[in-house]
Design a protein around this motif. Structure first.
Motif, short mmCIF file in Angstrom:
data_model
loop_
_atom_site.label_atom_id
_atom_site.label_comp_id
_atom_site.label_asym_id
_atom_site.label_seq_id
_atom_site.Cartn_x
_atom_site.Cartn_y
_atom_site.Cartn_z
N SER A 36 -9.15 7.31 -5.39
CA SER A 36 -9.10 8.09 -4.14
C SER A 36 -8.13 7.50 -3.11
O SER A 36 -7.45 8.26 -2.40
CB SER A 36 -10.49 8.28 -3.54
OG SER A 36 -11.14 7.05 -3.32
N PRO A 37 -7.99 6.15 -3.00
CA PRO A 37 -7.00 5.62 -2.05
C PRO A 37 -5.57 6.00 -2.41
O PRO A 37 -4.69 6.02 -1.54
CB PRO A 37 -7.20 4.10 -2.14
CG PRO A 37 -8.61 3.92 -2.60
CD PRO A 37 -8.84 5.05 -3.54
N LEU A 38 -5.32 6.32 -3.69
CA LEU A 38 -3.97 6.70 -4.09
C LEU A 38 -3.58 8.05 -3.54
O LEU A 38 -2.39 8.38 -3.43
CB LEU A 38 -3.86 6.72 -5.63
CG LEU A 38 -3.90 5.36 -6.33
CD1 LEU A 38 -4.00 5.54 -7.83
CD2 LEU A 38 -2.68 4.52 -5.96
N ILE A 39 -4.57 8.88 -3.21
CA ILE A 39 -4.28 10.21 -2.67
C ILE A 39 -4.69 10.33 -1.21
O ILE A 39 -4.63 11.40 -0.62
CB ILE A 39 -5.00 11.31 -3.50
CG1 ILE A 39 -6.51 11.09 -3.49
CG2 ILE A 39 -4.49 11.31 -4.93
CD1 ILE A 39 -7.30 12.17 -4.21
N SER B 276 -2.75 3.25 2.28
CA SER B 276 -3.71 2.93 1.22
C SER B 276 -3.03 2.91 -0.14
O SER B 276 -3.27 2.04 -0.96
CB SER B 276 -4.86 3.94 1.21
OG SER B 276 -5.63 3.85 2.39
N ARG B 277 -2.15 3.89 -0.36
CA ARG B 277 -1.45 3.97 -1.65
C ARG B 277 -0.58 2.73 -1.86
O ARG B 277 -0.57 2.15 -2.94
CB ARG B 277 -0.59 5.22 -1.70
CG ARG B 277 0.07 5.45 -3.05
CD ARG B 277 0.96 6.69 -3.05
NE ARG B 277 0.24 7.84 -2.56
CZ ARG B 277 0.60 8.54 -1.48
NH1 ARG B 277 1.67 8.18 -0.78
NH2 ARG B 277 -0.10 9.59 -1.10
N ARG B 278 0.13 2.33 -0.81
CA ARG B 278 1.00 1.16 -0.93
C ARG B 278 0.18 -0.10 -1.23
O ARG B 278 0.59 -0.93 -2.04
CB ARG B 278 1.78 0.98 0.38
CG ARG B 278 2.81 -0.14 0.33
CD ARG B 278 3.54 -0.30 1.65
NE ARG B 278 4.31 0.90 1.98
CZ ARG B 278 4.05 1.68 3.03
NH1 ARG B 278 3.05 1.40 3.84
NH2 ARG B 278 4.79 2.74 3.27
N GLN B 279 -0.99 -0.22 -0.60
CA GLN B 279 -1.82 -1.40 -0.80
C GLN B 279 -2.37 -1.44 -2.23
O GLN B 279 -2.38 -2.49 -2.87
CB GLN B 279 -2.97 -1.40 0.20
CG GLN B 279 -3.77 -2.69 0.24
CD GLN B 279 -2.93 -3.87 0.66
OE1 GLN B 279 -2.21 -3.82 1.65
NE2 GLN B 279 -3.02 -4.95 -0.10
N VAL B 280 -2.82 -0.30 -2.73
CA VAL B 280 -3.34 -0.24 -4.10
C VAL B 280 -2.25 -0.60 -5.10
O VAL B 280 -2.47 -1.38 -6.03
CB VAL B 280 -3.90 1.18 -4.42
CG1 VAL B 280 -4.28 1.27 -5.89
CG2 VAL B 280 -5.11 1.48 -3.55
N LEU B 281 -1.06 -0.05 -4.91
CA LEU B 281 0.02 -0.31 -5.84
C LEU B 281 0.42 -1.78 -5.84
O LEU B 281 0.77 -2.35 -6.88
CB LEU B 281 1.24 0.55 -5.48
CG LEU B 281 1.06 2.06 -5.62
CD1 LEU B 281 2.33 2.79 -5.24
CD2 LEU B 281 0.64 2.43 -7.03
N LEU C 156 1.78 5.87 -11.37
CA LEU C 156 1.78 4.91 -10.27
C LEU C 156 1.36 3.50 -10.69
O LEU C 156 1.84 2.52 -10.12
CB LEU C 156 0.84 5.40 -9.16
CG LEU C 156 1.28 6.67 -8.41
CD1 LEU C 156 0.24 7.04 -7.36
CD2 LEU C 156 2.64 6.48 -7.77
N LEU C 157 0.44 3.38 -11.65
CA LEU C 157 -0.08 2.06 -12.01
C LEU C 157 0.53 1.50 -13.29
O LEU C 157 0.25 0.37 -13.67
CB LEU C 157 -1.61 2.12 -12.15
CG LEU C 157 -2.38 2.48 -10.88
CD1 LEU C 157 -3.88 2.51 -11.17
CD2 LEU C 157 -2.08 1.49 -9.76
#
Length: 291
Positions: A171-174, A179-184, A224-225
């Motif tokens: 969910s943070p990716l969307i 949030s997306r930058r941090q997850v990546l 993305l991952l």
């Protein structure tokens, strides 16, 4: 083995109907099962035993036409009912808290939940969980914020050898760019080190708008991952089923061999009612939702 997709973390919301709508959305999109997640921080008490109630209206057969259509498109069988598991996610900030919450003496309370997840909040706790903790099924890491610890290859490998699963929430990716930058920045390391082994992908959704269809998530994580499509698919199907089967054997079988049932005080063992053949060859993940 049938291809079944799972979302093993639907979080509660301030709106009591949000989780029902989220579970209904998962059903509609073709998921075969969800886990109703109960986040907890602090000491456990008897009042913390599982009180999460599934939504009976969602588990009836036949499936709604939209759910049957999506399952057919996903390659999933339509004869399987929609299952709802219970889960507790413990946020732990010290070795002492982890040792207390996951001690054998706490097993009676933890086993009122189908799945026990742990979220470490510092380095010492993460290292302890990877090395020693037993009364848990999955280590859930919140990649949407800067991690308060450093992932270590040796610890990740040790946890995998012990059969522990790791979880990444999509969910943070969307959610938003930050949030997306941090997850990546953080999650790719775990993906590279696990190579998809014992890795599960969940939504950690608070509402229906945060849930995506299985193949949308697979493509998102592959792009993305850096997960291959095969491993991304396994992280939402085979790995989840393995986690549930293992958790079931640990909670409902003595030494993973003899099933333990609770009998009413006046209930008698009847050899015509309880037959060994009823259990041989039965997949634990196929009946835990019916207990």
């Amino acid at each position: 083995m049938a291809l079944l997709f799972f979302d093993l973390s639907l979080l509660p919301s301030s709106n009591p109907n949000s989780r029902l709508l989220a579970a209904a959305r998962a059903l509609e999109l073709g998921y075969a099962a969800v886990a109703l997640d109960h986040p907890h921080r602090g000491l456990l008490a008897d009042a913390d035993r599982c009180r999460t109630a599934p939504f009976p209206v969602l588990s009836s057969l036949p499936l709604p036409s939209s759910a049957s259509l999506h399952r057919s498109r996903n390659g999933s069988p339509t004869y399987e009912p929609f299952r709802q598991y219970t889960r507790i996610t413990l946020s732990l900030d010290s070795i002492a808290a982890a040792a207390s919450a996951l001690a054998p003496s706490a097993a009676r309370l933890l086993r009122t939940y189908d799945i026990v997840a742990v979220r470490p909040l510092n380095q010492a706790t993460l290292d302890y969980l990877c090395q020693f903790a037993t009364e848990m099924d999955v280590i859930s890491i919140d990649f949407s914020h800067k991690l308060p610890f450093r992932l270590k290859l040796a610890m990740v490998k040790l946890a995998l050898q012990r059969g522990i699963h790791f979880e990444i929430a999509y969910s943070p990716l969307i959610d938003d760019v930050n949030s997306r930058r941090q997850v990546l920045a953080e999650a790719k390391l775990l993906v590279d080190w696990t190579k998809g082994k014992n890795l599960i992908i969940s939504s950690a959704a608070h509402n229906a708008n945060e849930i995506r269809g299985p193949y949308d998530v697979i493509n998102l994580c592959a792009y993305l991952l850096g997960l291959s499509t095969h491993r991304a698919k396994a992280a939402m199907s085979v790995n989840c089923r393995s986690l549930i089967s293992k958790a079931t054997r640990k909670k409902y079988f003595y030494k993973e061999t003899i099933k333990i049932d609770t009998l009413l005080p006046d209930e008698q063992l009847d050899s015509t009612k309880y037959k060994l053949g009823d259990w041989i060859g039965r997949d634990p993940s196929s009946f835990i939702g019916d207990l």
